[in-house]
Design an enzyme around this catalytic site. Structure first.
Site, PDB file in Angstrom:
ATOM      1  N   ARG A   1       0.869  -1.189   0.000  1.00 12.13           N
ATOM      2  CA  ARG A   1       0.000   0.000   0.000  1.00 12.13           C
ATOM      3  C   ARG A   1       0.897   1.227   0.000  1.00 12.13           C
ATOM      4  NH1 ARG A   1      -5.055   2.033   3.624  1.00 12.13           N
ATOM      5  NH2 ARG A   1      -5.996   0.469   2.273  1.00 12.13           N
TER       6      ARG A   1
ATOM      7  N   HIS B   1      -7.589   0.820  -6.111  1.00 14.92           N
ATOM      8  CA  HIS B   1      -7.786   0.060  -4.862  1.00 14.92           C
ATOM      9  C   HIS B   1      -8.567  -1.213  -5.217  1.00 14.92           C
ATOM     10  CE1 HIS B   1      -7.861  -0.832  -0.742  1.00 14.92           C
ATOM     11  NE2 HIS B   1      -8.703   0.062  -0.271  1.00 14.92           N
TER      12      HIS B   1
ATOM     13  N   GLN C   1     -10.456  -3.588  -2.643  1.00 21.88           N
ATOM     14  CA  GLN C   1     -11.670  -2.954  -2.110  1.00 21.88           C
ATOM     15  C   GLN C   1     -12.884  -3.289  -2.976  1.00 21.88           C
ATOM     16  OE1 GLN C   1     -12.122  -0.847   0.726  1.00 21.88           O
ATOM     17  NE2 GLN C   1     -14.252  -1.250   0.179  1.00 21.88           N
TER      18      GLN C   1
ATOM     19  N   ASP D   1     -16.907   7.968  -0.857  1.00 21.76           N
ATOM     20  CA  ASP D   1     -15.579   7.811  -0.250  1.00 21.76           C
ATOM     21  C   ASP D   1     -15.178   9.185   0.275  1.00 21.76           C
ATOM     22  OD1 ASP D   1     -13.019   6.991   0.457  1.00 21.76           O
ATOM     23  OD2 ASP D   1     -12.267   6.813  -1.591  1.00 21.76           O
TER      24      ASP D   1
ATOM     25  N   CYS E   1     -16.243   2.625   1.413  1.00 16.39           N
ATOM     26  CA  CYS E   1     -15.074   1.773   1.660  1.00 16.39           C
ATOM     27  C   CYS E   1     -14.558   1.913   3.090  1.00 16.39           C
ATOM     28  CB  CYS E   1     -13.974   2.106   0.662  1.00 16.39           C
ATOM     29  SG  CYS E   1     -13.541   3.852   0.653  1.00 16.39           S
TER      30      CYS E   1
ATOM     31  N   ARG F   1     -13.829  -7.501   3.151  1.00 19.72           N
ATOM     32  CA  ARG F   1     -12.424  -7.281   2.778  1.00 19.72           C
ATOM     33  C   ARG F   1     -11.586  -8.510   3.138  1.00 19.72           C
ATOM     34  NH1 ARG F   1     -10.311  -2.482   2.427  1.00 19.72           N
ATOM     35  NH2 ARG F   1      -8.869  -3.616   1.113  1.00 19.72           N
TER      36      ARG F   1
HETATM   37  N1  NVA Z   1      -9.699   7.139  -1.332  1.00 23.22           N
HETATM   38  C1  NVA Z   1      -9.333   6.773   0.019  1.00 23.22           C
HETATM   39  C2  NVA Z   1      -9.587   5.337   0.253  1.00 23.22           C
HETATM   40  C3  NVA Z   1      -9.298   4.855   1.651  1.00 23.22           C
HETATM   41  C4  NVA Z   1      -9.520   3.403   1.830  1.00 23.22           C
HETATM   42  C5  NVA Z   1      -7.878   7.116   0.239  1.00 23.22           C
HETATM   43  O1  NVA Z   1      -7.057   6.853  -0.653  1.00 23.22           O
HETATM   44  O2  NVA Z   1      -7.556   7.650   1.301  1.00 23.22           O
HETATM   45  N1   CP Z   2     -11.095   0.630   3.008  1.00 20.50           N
HETATM   46  C1   CP Z   2      -9.804   0.545   3.355  1.00 20.50           C
HETATM   47  O1   CP Z   2      -8.914   0.267   2.553  1.00 20.50           O
HETATM   48  O2   CP Z   2      -9.589   0.807   4.664  1.00 20.50           O
HETATM   49  P1   CP Z   2      -8.173   0.954   5.367  1.00 20.50           P
HETATM   50  O3   CP Z   2      -7.562   2.238   4.870  1.00 20.50           O
HETATM   51  O4   CP Z   2      -8.491   1.007   6.831  1.00 20.50           O
HETATM   52  O5   CP Z   2      -7.325  -0.224   5.000  1.00 20.50           O
END
Ligand code: NVA
Ligand code: CP
Length: 315
Positions: A106, A133, A136, A228, A269, A297
């Site tokens: 990540r 993602h 997700q 989101d 999400c 998830r």
């Molecule tokens: N779009 C959000 C998703 C978090 C799971 C981010 O990248 O912070």
């Molecule tokens: N939805 C998601 O990816 O959550 P986290 O950022 O907590 O992993």
């Protein structure tokens, strides 16, 4: 379906049949988990979990999924690795590939997760980048399938920051699986044109439609309303600007009313900033399936790991 040895970097790389297979496998793994049965498909496999950005769901899902199947997860905080300071991604990849059997990443850059896959020689799974993602979206589609019993023909509306990682991956996943995808966002936050064009091609194949619009009346008839955060991780400086731009796209009672339906469900999400992209009342209402989605998830990430790295005779 044989996905052994594959990486999971973006849904662009997976056929509709492969994505459907992963969702079906996730449903089976969920049933197995509910019966308290553990598997040994990842027995003895060492799995690196690299996180340059924070995470609750993704980190926990990879950790628990690995240990449910006998794997050994190791958490590696991005800022505690040599990566990006002294060492290139290609060198880090070659070192980790000599020690680990699979790698989750990540972080910020999609080209990093692509390079990890190219140079490590082991399956690499995208746990979120600025661009995509994909794990997700497997959980999101699985949740829709659980609620509606089908995916084809579902009207799936995303409202908010229409060009972020989640919106991009939803557009790919929906268009490949025959889900009508409606992205409602101000023009400034529409997805990139080349991605829209690619997804229109997938939609044509699957018999679905893609609509990108600034008009909130497009929620009419929605089976699913999804949102989101308005400022993703790494975009914290943009919060004020986004609030100003996105206020009309907040998922609240009046937006839900515009669907003209009572059985539209709400997905997110998570994590959610209540009062921004969604109001507390919608988030806490009976039509909100966000915690089923969060649980899924685990099952979907497990499906990705066991099918690409595991011994499928031992799940
Ligand atoms: N779009 C959000 C998703 C978090 C799971 C981010 O990248 O912070
Ligand atoms: N939805 C998601 O990816 O959550 P986290 O950022 O907590 O992993």
């Amino acid at each position: 379906m044989d996905l052994h040895g594959r990486s999971f970097l973006t849904l662009l790389d997976y056929t509709p049949q492969e994505i459907e297979y992963l969702i079906t496998l996730s449903v089976q793994l969920k049933e197995k988990k509910k019966k308290g049965i553990r598997g040994e498909s990842l027995l003895g496999k060492n799995i690196a979990l690299i996180f340059e950005k924070p995470s609750t769901r993704t980190r926990c899902a990879f950790t628990v999924a690995a240990s449910d199947e006998g794997g050994i997860p190791t958490y590696l905080a991005g800022n505690e690795l040599q990566l990006g300071h002294k060492e290139t991604i290609e060198d880090t990849a070659r070192v980790l590939g000599r020690m680990f059997d699979g790698i989750e990443f990540r972080g910020f850059r999609q080209d990093y997760v692509e390079a990890l896959a190219k140079y490590s020689g082991v399956p690499v799974w995208n746990g979120l980048t600025d661009a995509f993602h994909p794990t997700q979206v497997l959980a999101d589609l699985m949740t829709v399938l659980e609620v509606f019993g089908k995916l084809k023909g579902i009207r799936f509306v995303f409202a908010g920051d229409g060009r972020n990682n989640v919106a991009n991956s939803l557009m790919i996943g929906c268009s490949k699986l025959g889900v009508d995808f409606v992205n409602i966002a101000p023009k400034e936050l529409w997805p990139q044109e080349d991605l829209i064009e690619k997804c229109k091609g997938f939609a044509k194949e699957s018999g679905s439609e893609i609509t990108i619009s600034a008009d909130t009346n497009e929620v009419k008839g929605a089976d699913v309303i999804y949102t989101d955060v308005w400022a993703s991780m790494g975009e914290e400086a943009k919060v004020a600007e986004r609030i100003a731009l996105l206020k009309p796209y907040q998922v609240n009672a009046s937006l839900m009313e515009k669907t003209g339906r009572k059985d539209t469900i709400f997905l997110h999400c998570l994590p959610a900033v209540k009062g921004n992209e969604v109001t507390e009342d919608v988030f806490e209402s009976d039509i909100s399936y966000v915690f089923d989605e969060a649980e899924n998830r685990l099952h979907t990430i497990k499906a990705v790991m066991v099918s690409t790295l595991g011994d499928m005779t031992k799940i």
